[in-house]
Design a protein around this motif. Structure first.
Motif, short mmCIF file in Angstrom:
data_model
loop_
_atom_site.label_atom_id
_atom_site.label_comp_id
_atom_site.label_asym_id
_atom_site.label_seq_id
_atom_site.Cartn_x
_atom_site.Cartn_y
_atom_site.Cartn_z
N GLY A 30 53.46 38.39 26.98
CA GLY A 30 52.17 38.76 26.39
C GLY A 30 51.18 37.62 26.36
N ILE A 31 51.42 36.60 27.18
CA ILE A 31 50.54 35.42 27.23
C ILE A 31 49.68 35.50 28.48
N ARG A 32 48.38 35.37 28.28
CA ARG A 32 47.44 35.41 29.41
C ARG A 32 47.45 34.06 30.12
N PHE A 33 47.70 34.10 31.42
CA PHE A 33 47.74 32.89 32.24
C PHE A 33 46.38 32.73 32.91
N CYS A 34 45.79 31.56 32.79
CA CYS A 34 44.46 31.33 33.38
C CYS A 34 44.45 30.04 34.20
N ALA A 35 43.97 30.14 35.42
CA ALA A 35 43.76 28.98 36.29
C ALA A 35 42.67 29.36 37.27
#
Length: 185
Positions: A150-155
């Motif tokens: 449930g963790i949004r990954f951003c790059a």
């Protein structure tokens, strides 16, 4: 050990810590507030990768896995502390061209960072390649795991984590940033 009176037993260290965490969250942000926890993933991952405690950790195939374990342990600790409604894990991509244009010497003394080669001069090319592949493999595994938690990954290409984190804070009314980076934003 401090004792809390209640159901007729002593609180363990874990329960005491949980009670302190509840106090921190409730004093700073009421439970009704939807809080965003934004984690400087590059910073957290590299701290775990280089932590001597996690160096001996390996998976069943004998590959290093300490950075995955250490990063997940740190994320869990932050989530327990803040009890956020949203969690973001933000990574650097290729670096900020904008910052390099503004300041010629920006990060000039650093190695290639998260996806670069080792900083040690003593390492030969084969060791550097093995270290790079180990970092990348662990990072790829972590990248696959986070959405399942449930963790949004951003790059975002050409933007550093602190630039992306700054942008995310504008979307949420209440945000907590988790980073030990001394030159953050």
């Amino acid at each position: 050990m401090r004792m809390f009176r209640g159901i007729g037993h002593q609180t363990t260290g874990v329960a005491k810590k949980q009670k302190e965490h509840n106090f921190i969250r409730s004093e700073l942000f009421p439970q009704s507030i939807r809080l965003a926890l934004i984690i400087d993933g590059s910073n957290m991952f590299m701290r775990s990768y280089h932590a001597p405690t996690y160096q001996p950790f390996t998976n069943r195939a004998g590959q290093k896995s300490g950075a995955i374990y250490g990063t997940l342990k740190s994320i869990i600790s932050e989530v327990r502390l803040w009890k956020p409604s949203f969690v973001y894990f933000v990574l650097d991509q290729t670096g900020s061209k904008r910052k390099k244009l503004l300041h010629e010497g920006y990060k000039a003394t650093r190695g290639h960072g998260l996806v670069g080669t080792a900083h040690s001069v003593d390492m030969n090319l084969m060791e550097q390649k093995a270290e790079y592949e180990s970092k990348q493999r662990q990072l790829d595994t972590l990248r696959e795991m986070l959405p399942n938690l449930g963790i949004r990954f951003c790059a975002i290409p050409e933007y550093e984590a602190d630039d992306v984190i700054g942008a995310i804070t504008t979307v949420h009314s209440f945000s907590v940033i988790s980073s030990t980076d001394t030159d953050f934003i």
